[in-house]
Design an enzyme around this catalytic site. Structure first.
Site, mmCIF file in Angstrom:
data_model
loop_
_atom_site.group_PDB
_atom_site.id
_atom_site.type_symbol
_atom_site.label_atom_id
_atom_site.label_comp_id
_atom_site.label_asym_id
_atom_site.label_seq_id
_atom_site.Cartn_x
_atom_site.Cartn_y
_atom_site.Cartn_z
ATOM 1 C CB CYS A 195 13.139 -56.683 39.292
ATOM 2 S SG CYS A 195 12.774 -54.915 39.218
ATOM 3 C CD GLU A 244 8.928 -59.136 40.115
ATOM 4 O OE1 GLU A 244 10.162 -59.026 39.948
ATOM 5 O OE2 GLU A 244 8.145 -58.164 40.091
ATOM 6 C CG ASN A 272 10.512 -55.786 33.894
ATOM 7 O OD1 ASN A 272 9.314 -55.530 33.955
ATOM 8 N ND2 ASN A 272 11.339 -55.521 34.910
ATOM 9 C CD GLU A 273 9.949 -51.514 35.833
ATOM 10 O OE1 GLU A 273 8.856 -51.192 36.319
ATOM 11 O OE2 GLU A 273 10.977 -51.721 36.526
#
Length: 818
Positions: free
Chosen positions: A256, A46, A375-376
């Site tokens: 994120c 990331e 993602n999450e």
């Protein structure tokens, strides 16, 4: 000399040591467990902490297209750039925006730099770039400079130089050939190469003008040699750290970073990240506080995965970003974006996006086999970038499965606040992505976590995990060993856990937004934390099938020492909340924004883990203290601190924690947390603006707590049961090797005897990672304080005797004689 007597004495010494081994590990090579997933260990990438620009992406120029600014929504500035002239009248520099009168390089460029030059050969002017906290000049290394320019009646030349920060030393210099172009009327690309004649990690690059006129500049780029010599490639030393991990897969682009923040334009939009770098707009990485060029784009991710020998694992956006969303019944454009990305990676050259891939230099498909939907994004609270996840997932799943039936599709489960997340849907899914950021003790205690998982359910992808409580400063040995034990547990359950990746990887020491990270670097240096070496060693030493072990340590010390110290202090704390406490005592402000007014001390900020401690020392392990506390504002309640020794060793009574849903007593030891006891329910909510009476009674390790005269806890502090020896084994039948892993998480050295059955040891060696103390760390100044060493062992009578140092990971490879 009597050699016979020496041999007899040596044999007796070995026999005596074996008899005295404190731990025995019995291994029968025919007692097999599950096959080890061939894809088990990979990496999670990331763009955080300048992992891309200023990190693994080898570009050396900061703000190369003059688009960077101080924050999202602010105007661009000359961040990273400066000018030099003998007098102000010789040079003016300003950012210009597109207009009919001044068209820029292309439609994705919003700014260019305009220089008005009035210089001469004897008095030139300079445009200087500092790079990302310095440009690493290396003697003998060649650098390639490119830039786009449009000249307006400029007469003169330009030199490209590499120099010291103060300009006093010149390391390289070359005249840019063909500048200015006599033929071009618009924007023209220029190139130059030069070779450094000295070393300087804080060098700068300068364009030196000696003429008169106006020059407009954009996309100024400088590259050193790259990993695998790829154009627009990666920084070799950082990429090599990844290569040494032998990852089986590479997850990208986050995290994120996938979702972005404030706007969907701040999400990773893959089609905007391919093609020539001057045609990439870049975007604000709002989640981590800086702008990214997207020079490391979708194609480069796929190429890096291929160069590392890893399969790509792409995470797609489901129409959610931090602070906003596309309604779940209007997400077709996001699905189309996902399908196009797959076609770019896997489609034939006759397809639209396969042809685009070929045009960008890679006709052969990349072979994308794993894709994660979101993602999450499957949190119970819609405020946590979650909304109708299963409805979103279903639409993506149907589209992907219809065209790519062999794609392995990964779904989200609850990513935080739950140690056992579940897939609460009947929708089909290949793997579930579990995320764990916990303490060393939690990970060691999770050695058997997957033993009880349903073997008929979806496979598990542990997509993000790391010790984030009790890791020390940069990442200590305790953290690495906790993670190692957890990884051994995953190996033992490879029929359930198919993939696993530590997160995050990189941090530029000049802009750390998250800690810990397993690889730390500057412009010229790089080091791995102990966690990095665990992540490197575990994949290098894993067999193809689990072999069952029986461990016995009869001499293990069972005596329990009291946890409550003889001398300690009490105090107050908050977590994301403003709160007030009454005290007549003088206090020490450990951290946070505290103010004292008379007998009231207040936390005025909303930071996490703030501490304020009374100065009076309690010289007893039996005491009762009364407190008054009030929540003033914020998401949680308030906290009473007790048994305080220092800022890494204490206990606290957390009232209204976990977004005001839970009371708990927690023990903090060496910075890591251990949950002693907890209580949920309606009565655990702390009201804003109300004063509460709190009574705390400590009697040795027994603790009682009352809230407004109601007994809420009557408990005993917990001892850490994760300190000791952990062992596991796998076998590689093709190579005839048994691989045994032994971790010692305690501060006591011991010995272990490996007793082998149905396996005849011919020779053995141990690869060891050890520290003098669990809090020990590596730094850029001392990068190998903790690093792997190797030692040969001598099997005797079907056994291998092993010294097991404290705080150590020991990987024993034993060769079969047959």
């Amino acid at each position: 000399m009597n050699y016979k007597n020496i041999l007899i004495m040596a044999s007796c010494a070995v026999f005596s040591a074996a008899m005295q081994a404190q731990v025995t590990i019995d291994i029968d090579a025919q007692q097999r467990g599950p096959k080890v997933s061939p894809m088990l260990y990979g990496i999670f990438y990331e763009d955080i902490n300048h992992a891309a620009d200023g990190g693994i992406y080898a570009e050396l120029i900061r703000n190369r297209s003059f688009e960077d600014g101080p924050r999202f929504g602010a105007k661009a500035d000359m961040q990273g750039w400066s000018t030099y002239a003998a007098t102000p009248s010789q040079l003016t520099a300003k950012l210009i925006q597109p207009s009919k009168k001044t068209p820029l390089l292309n439609s994705v460029q919003h700014n260019a730099l305009e220089l008005t030059v009035n210089a001469s050969a004897s008095s030139p002017v300079c445009l200087v770039n500092e790079g990302f906290w310095g440009i690493n000049a290396v003697q003998g290394r060649s650098y390639r400079l490119t830039f786009w320019a449009k000249t307006l009646k400029y007469k003169g030349s330009v030199k490209a130089t590499l120099c010291s920060k103060d300009g006093s030393e010149l390391y390289a210099e070359t005249v840019v050939s063909g500048f200015p172009s006599s033929k071009a009327k618009g924007w023209t690309k220029y190139e130059a190469t030069f070779k450094a004649n000295n070393n300087d990690p804080q060098a700068q690059v300068a364009l030196v003008f000696d003429g008169v006129g106006q020059v407009q500049l954009d996309m100024v780029s400088l590259f050193p040699p790259t990993f695998k010599n790829r154009e627009n490639g990666m920084r070799p030393d950082l990429a090599n750290m990844l290569w040494q991990m032998h990852p089986k897969f590479m997850r990208f682009p986050g995290g994120c970073f996938v979702e972005g923040q404030e706007s969907p334009d701040n999400a990773f939009r893959w089609e905007r990240t391919i093609g020539p770098i001057e045609e990439r707009e870049g975007h604000w990485n709002v989640n981590w506080g800086y702008r990214t060029t997207d020079g490391l784009g979708y194609h480069e991710y796929l190429q890096l995965a291929e160069d590392l020998g890893a399969k790509p694992l792409y995470v797609v956006n489901v129409g959610l970003w931090h602070g906003g969303m596309t309604p779940y019944d209007q997400i077709q454009p996001w699905i189309d974006e996902c399908m196009n990305a797959i076609e770019y990676a896997n489609g034939p050259v006759t397809s639209k996006y396969g042809a685009m891939r070929a045009k960008n230099g890679h006709p052969k498909p990349f072979g994308l086999e794993y894709l994660e939907v979101g993602n999450e994004n499957n949190q119970p609270d819609p405020r946590q970038q979650s909304d109708h996840y299963y409805e979103r997932y279903e639409q993506f799943y149907k589209a992907i499965r219809a065209k790519y039936p062999d794609m392995k599709i990964i779904g989200n489960v609850v990513a935080w606040g739950d140690d056992n997340p579940k897939w609460n849907s009947n929708l089909p899914v290949d793997l579930l992505d579990e995320h764990y950021y916990r303490s060393p003790d939690w990970f060691a205690a999770a050695f058997h976590k997957y033993d009880s998982y349903d073997r008929k359910g979806p496979k598990v992808y542990v997509g993000e995990y790391a010790v984030t409580n009790g890791f020390g400063n940069l990442g200590n040995m305790n953290a690495a060993l906790g993670e190692a034990v957890y990884m051994m547990g995953m190996e033992n359950n490879s029929d359930v856990v198919e993939l696993a990746s530590y997160a995050p990887i990189f941090v530029n020491e000049n802009d750390a937004r998250w800690r810990p990270d397993m690889i730390r670097f500057s412009s010229s240096r790089v080091m791995g934390t102990p966690s990095y070496y665990v992540q490197q060693l575990m994949p290098q030493h894993v067999g193809t099938q689990v072999v069952k072990v029986v461990q016995n340590d009869p001499y293990k010390d069972k005596v329990r020492k009291q946890l409550t110290p003889k001398q300690s202090r009490v105090g107050f704390a908050t977590w994301g909340t403003r709160a007030s406490f009454e005290t007549v005592k003088e206090v020490d402000y450990v951290n946070g924004d505290w103010q004292k007014d008379g007998n009231t001390v207040r936390q005025t900020g909303l930071k996490d883990a703030t501490l304020c401690i009374e100065k009076d020392v309690i010289s007893s392990d039996h005491y009762t203290r009364k407190f008054r506390a009030r929540k003033d504002d914020g998401a949680e309640g308030f906290i009473i601190v007790f048994n305080y020794v220092d800022d890494k060793n204490y206990c606290w009574l957390n009232l209204g924690g976990w977004t005001n849903t839970q009371h708990a007593i927690e023990q903090i030891s060496n910075g890591g947390k251990l949950l002693t006891d907890s209580k949920r329910g309606r009565s655990t909510r702390i009201e804003k603006g109300r004063w509460y009476d709190v009574t705390l009674q400590v009697a040795g390790d027994s603790v009682k707590a009352w809230l407004d005269n109601e007994l809420i806890f009557d408990t005993v502090l917990k001892h850490d049961n994760t300190k000791g020896i952990f062992s596991s084994a796998t076998i590689d039948d093709a190579n005839g090797e048994l691989i045994v892993k032994v971790v010692n998480t305690s501060d006591a050295a011991t010995t272990a005897q490996l007793n082998l059955k149905n396996f005849t040891p011919q020779c053995a060696r141990v690869v060891r990672l050890a520290a003098n103390d669990g809090m020990e760390e590596n730094t850029l100044d001392a990068p190998t304080t903790i690093h792997p060493v190797e030692q040969f062992l001598s099997p005797e009578n079907g056994s291998v005797l092993l010294d097991v140092p404290p705080y150590s990971l020991n990987i024993i490879r034993i060769k079969d004689a047959h």
